[in-house]
Motif scaffolding. Structure first.
Motif, PDB file in Angstrom:
ATOM      1  N   SER A  82      73.824  86.325  32.160  1.00  0.00           N
ATOM      2  CA  SER A  82      72.315  88.049  31.702  1.00  0.00           C
ATOM      3  C   SER A  82      71.881  87.116  31.149  1.00  0.00           C
ATOM      4  O   SER A  82      71.225  86.555  30.179  1.00  0.00           O
ATOM      5  CB  SER A  82      73.393  89.087  31.161  1.00  0.00           C
ATOM      6  OG  SER A  82      74.215  89.366  30.333  1.00  0.00           O
ATOM      7  N   TYR A  83      70.552  88.218  31.242  1.00  0.00           N
ATOM      8  CA  TYR A  83      69.640  88.313  30.087  1.00  0.00           C
ATOM      9  C   TYR A  83      69.820  88.434  28.713  1.00  0.00           C
ATOM     10  O   TYR A  83      69.354  87.813  27.654  1.00  0.00           O
ATOM     11  CB  TYR A  83      68.260  89.230  30.442  1.00  0.00           C
ATOM     12  CG  TYR A  83      66.517  88.939  29.367  1.00  0.00           C
ATOM     13  CD1 TYR A  83      65.819  88.072  29.945  1.00  0.00           C
ATOM     14  CD2 TYR A  83      66.374  89.555  28.434  1.00  0.00           C
ATOM     15  CE1 TYR A  83      64.788  88.182  29.679  1.00  0.00           C
ATOM     16  CE2 TYR A  83      65.310  89.441  28.284  1.00  0.00           C
ATOM     17  CZ  TYR A  83      64.954  88.500  28.703  1.00  0.00           C
ATOM     18  OH  TYR A  83      63.433  87.994  27.017  1.00  0.00           O
ATOM     19  N   GLU A  84      71.071  89.303  28.428  1.00  0.00           N
ATOM     20  CA  GLU A  84      70.880  89.087  26.517  1.00  0.00           C
ATOM     21  C   GLU A  84      71.930  88.139  26.677  1.00  0.00           C
ATOM     22  O   GLU A  84      71.771  87.882  25.626  1.00  0.00           O
ATOM     23  CB  GLU A  84      72.266  90.262  27.201  1.00  0.00           C
ATOM     24  CG  GLU A  84      71.208  91.897  26.947  1.00  0.00           C
ATOM     25  CD  GLU A  84      70.410  91.847  25.682  1.00  0.00           C
ATOM     26  OE1 GLU A  84      71.314  91.819  24.551  1.00  0.00           O
ATOM     27  OE2 GLU A  84      69.773  92.731  26.087  1.00  0.00           O
ATOM     28  N   LYS A  85      72.306  87.079  27.149  1.00  0.00           N
ATOM     29  CA  LYS A  85      73.619  86.637  26.874  1.00  0.00           C
ATOM     30  C   LYS A  85      72.971  84.898  27.197  1.00  0.00           C
ATOM     31  O   LYS A  85      73.502  83.876  26.637  1.00  0.00           O
ATOM     32  CB  LYS A  85      74.947  86.274  28.053  1.00  0.00           C
ATOM     33  CG  LYS A  85      75.686  87.420  27.751  1.00  0.00           C
ATOM     34  CD  LYS A  85      76.717  87.469  28.599  1.00  0.00           C
ATOM     35  CE  LYS A  85      77.436  88.304  27.944  1.00  0.00           C
ATOM     36  NZ  LYS A  85      79.132  87.998  29.362  1.00  0.00           N
ATOM     37  N   LYS A 144      75.982  92.023  39.673  1.00  0.00           N
ATOM     38  CA  LYS A 144      75.458  92.037  38.610  1.00  0.00           C
ATOM     39  C   LYS A 144      74.339  90.775  38.712  1.00  0.00           C
ATOM     40  O   LYS A 144      73.611  89.842  39.536  1.00  0.00           O
ATOM     41  CB  LYS A 144      76.744  91.289  37.908  1.00  0.00           C
ATOM     42  CG  LYS A 144      77.564  91.426  37.667  1.00  0.00           C
ATOM     43  CD  LYS A 144      78.844  91.099  36.777  1.00  0.00           C
ATOM     44  CE  LYS A 144      80.316  91.521  36.090  1.00  0.00           C
ATOM     45  NZ  LYS A 144      80.479  91.630  35.245  1.00  0.00           N
ATOM     46  N   VAL A 145      73.123  91.593  37.271  1.00  0.00           N
ATOM     47  CA  VAL A 145      72.060  91.264  37.297  1.00  0.00           C
ATOM     48  C   VAL A 145      71.891  89.303  36.700  1.00  0.00           C
ATOM     49  O   VAL A 145      72.825  89.496  35.921  1.00  0.00           O
ATOM     50  CB  VAL A 145      71.585  91.653  36.852  1.00  0.00           C
ATOM     51  CG1 VAL A 145      69.681  91.367  36.511  1.00  0.00           C
ATOM     52  CG2 VAL A 145      70.903  93.309  37.185  1.00  0.00           C
ATOM     53  N   VAL A 146      71.926  88.775  37.411  1.00  0.00           N
ATOM     54  CA  VAL A 146      71.511  87.297  36.405  1.00  0.00           C
ATOM     55  C   VAL A 146      70.622  86.554  36.495  1.00  0.00           C
ATOM     56  O   VAL A 146      69.125  86.234  37.648  1.00  0.00           O
ATOM     57  CB  VAL A 146      72.342  85.903  37.832  1.00  0.00           C
ATOM     58  CG1 VAL A 146      71.960  84.726  37.520  1.00  0.00           C
ATOM     59  CG2 VAL A 146      73.568  86.341  38.674  1.00  0.00           C
ATOM     60  N   TYR A 147      70.503  86.486  35.538  1.00  0.00           N
ATOM     61  CA  TYR A 147      68.961  85.900  34.521  1.00  0.00           C
ATOM     62  C   TYR A 147      68.540  84.472  35.285  1.00  0.00           C
ATOM     63  O   TYR A 147      67.739  84.169  35.230  1.00  0.00           O
ATOM     64  CB  TYR A 147      68.786  86.249  33.110  1.00  0.00           C
ATOM     65  CG  TYR A 147      68.033  85.924  32.334  1.00  0.00           C
ATOM     66  CD1 TYR A 147      66.757  85.959  33.189  1.00  0.00           C
ATOM     67  CD2 TYR A 147      67.853  84.545  32.109  1.00  0.00           C
ATOM     68  CE1 TYR A 147      65.177  85.978  32.030  1.00  0.00           C
ATOM     69  CE2 TYR A 147      66.641  84.165  31.139  1.00  0.00           C
ATOM     70  CZ  TYR A 147      64.796  85.069  31.354  1.00  0.00           C
ATOM     71  OH  TYR A 147      64.197  84.156  30.546  1.00  0.00           O
ATOM     72  N   ALA A 167      77.762  95.873  34.257  1.00  0.00           N
ATOM     73  CA  ALA A 167      76.458  94.936  35.004  1.00  0.00           C
ATOM     74  C   ALA A 167      76.258  93.797  33.672  1.00  0.00           C
ATOM     75  O   ALA A 167      75.494  93.057  33.663  1.00  0.00           O
ATOM     76  CB  ALA A 167      75.598  94.750  36.297  1.00  0.00           C
ATOM     77  N   ASP A 168      75.689  94.958  32.467  1.00  0.00           N
ATOM     78  CA  ASP A 168      75.401  94.393  32.336  1.00  0.00           C
ATOM     79  C   ASP A 168      75.518  95.506  30.417  1.00  0.00           C
ATOM     80  O   ASP A 168      76.645  96.228  30.313  1.00  0.00           O
ATOM     81  CB  ASP A 168      73.709  94.390  31.883  1.00  0.00           C
ATOM     82  CG  ASP A 168      73.641  93.620  31.051  1.00  0.00           C
ATOM     83  OD1 ASP A 168      73.607  92.539  30.278  1.00  0.00           O
ATOM     84  OD2 ASP A 168      71.582  93.351  31.052  1.00  0.00           O
TER      85      ASP A 168
END
Length: 165
Positions: free
Chosen positions: A50-53, A159-162, A103-104
């Motif tokens: 994700s964007y955070e990770k 789940k949102v994948v960056y 999801a995040d």
């Protein structure tokens, strides 16, 4: 014959006793200057992130935001440690209440006496069950913290994948 010669040689060596005032400050281990905390290791490009990770912690406030917004870290304000413990409890509570649906990461916002929790969930539950869990969470946390708690929910199909690492 070799034993008496070795004993005489050991007696000839002066004994050195360390003095308490003399400190030994020699370190023989190499310095490890790698920072690995909170980083996702790069693999073969098949790990969804994700964007955070995807961004390491030193990019907080540059490329990504804080996950807990409150005034406890300002000068003269007390209670920063209590906020950190509360945030850890809230994250575990949400992970247990919505198992496998997060999801995040959840974002906690404290505004005066109001606690706002922003969550991105997957669409694995029917809407009626989701509404029940949202109401259950708001009611239970309001009774725990003795302040109004509002849950802002956004649902996504998966789940949102960056990017893939």
């Amino acid at each position: 014959m070799a034993a008496p010669a070795a004993a005489r040689a050991l007696r000839a060596v002066p004994r050195v006793f360390p003095r308490p005032e003399a400190a030994r400050l020699l370190h023989t281990s190499p310095a490890c200057l790698k920072t690995r905390a909170a980083r996702v290791r790069v693999g073969k490009g098949d790990k969804p992130v994700s964007y955070e990770k995807a961004h390491p912690p030193h990019y907080i406030a540059h490329r990504k935001g804080w996950l807990s917004l409150h005034t406890g870290n300002l000068a003269g304000e007390a209670g920063a440690a209590e906020r950190a413990v509360e945030d850890a409890f809230l994250r575990r509570f949400l992970r247990g209440t919505f198992p496998g649906l997060l999801a995040d990461e959840a974002v906690m916002k404290r505004r005066a006496n109001l606690l706002v929790i922003c969550v991105v969930l997957g669409r694995a539950l029917p809407p009626a069950k989701l509404y029940f869990l949202v109401g259950y969470t708001e009611t239970l946390l309001s009774h725990f913290y003795k302040c109004p708690v509002r849950l802002e929910v956004q649902t996504v199909p998966a789940k949102v994948v960056y990017k893939y690492l």
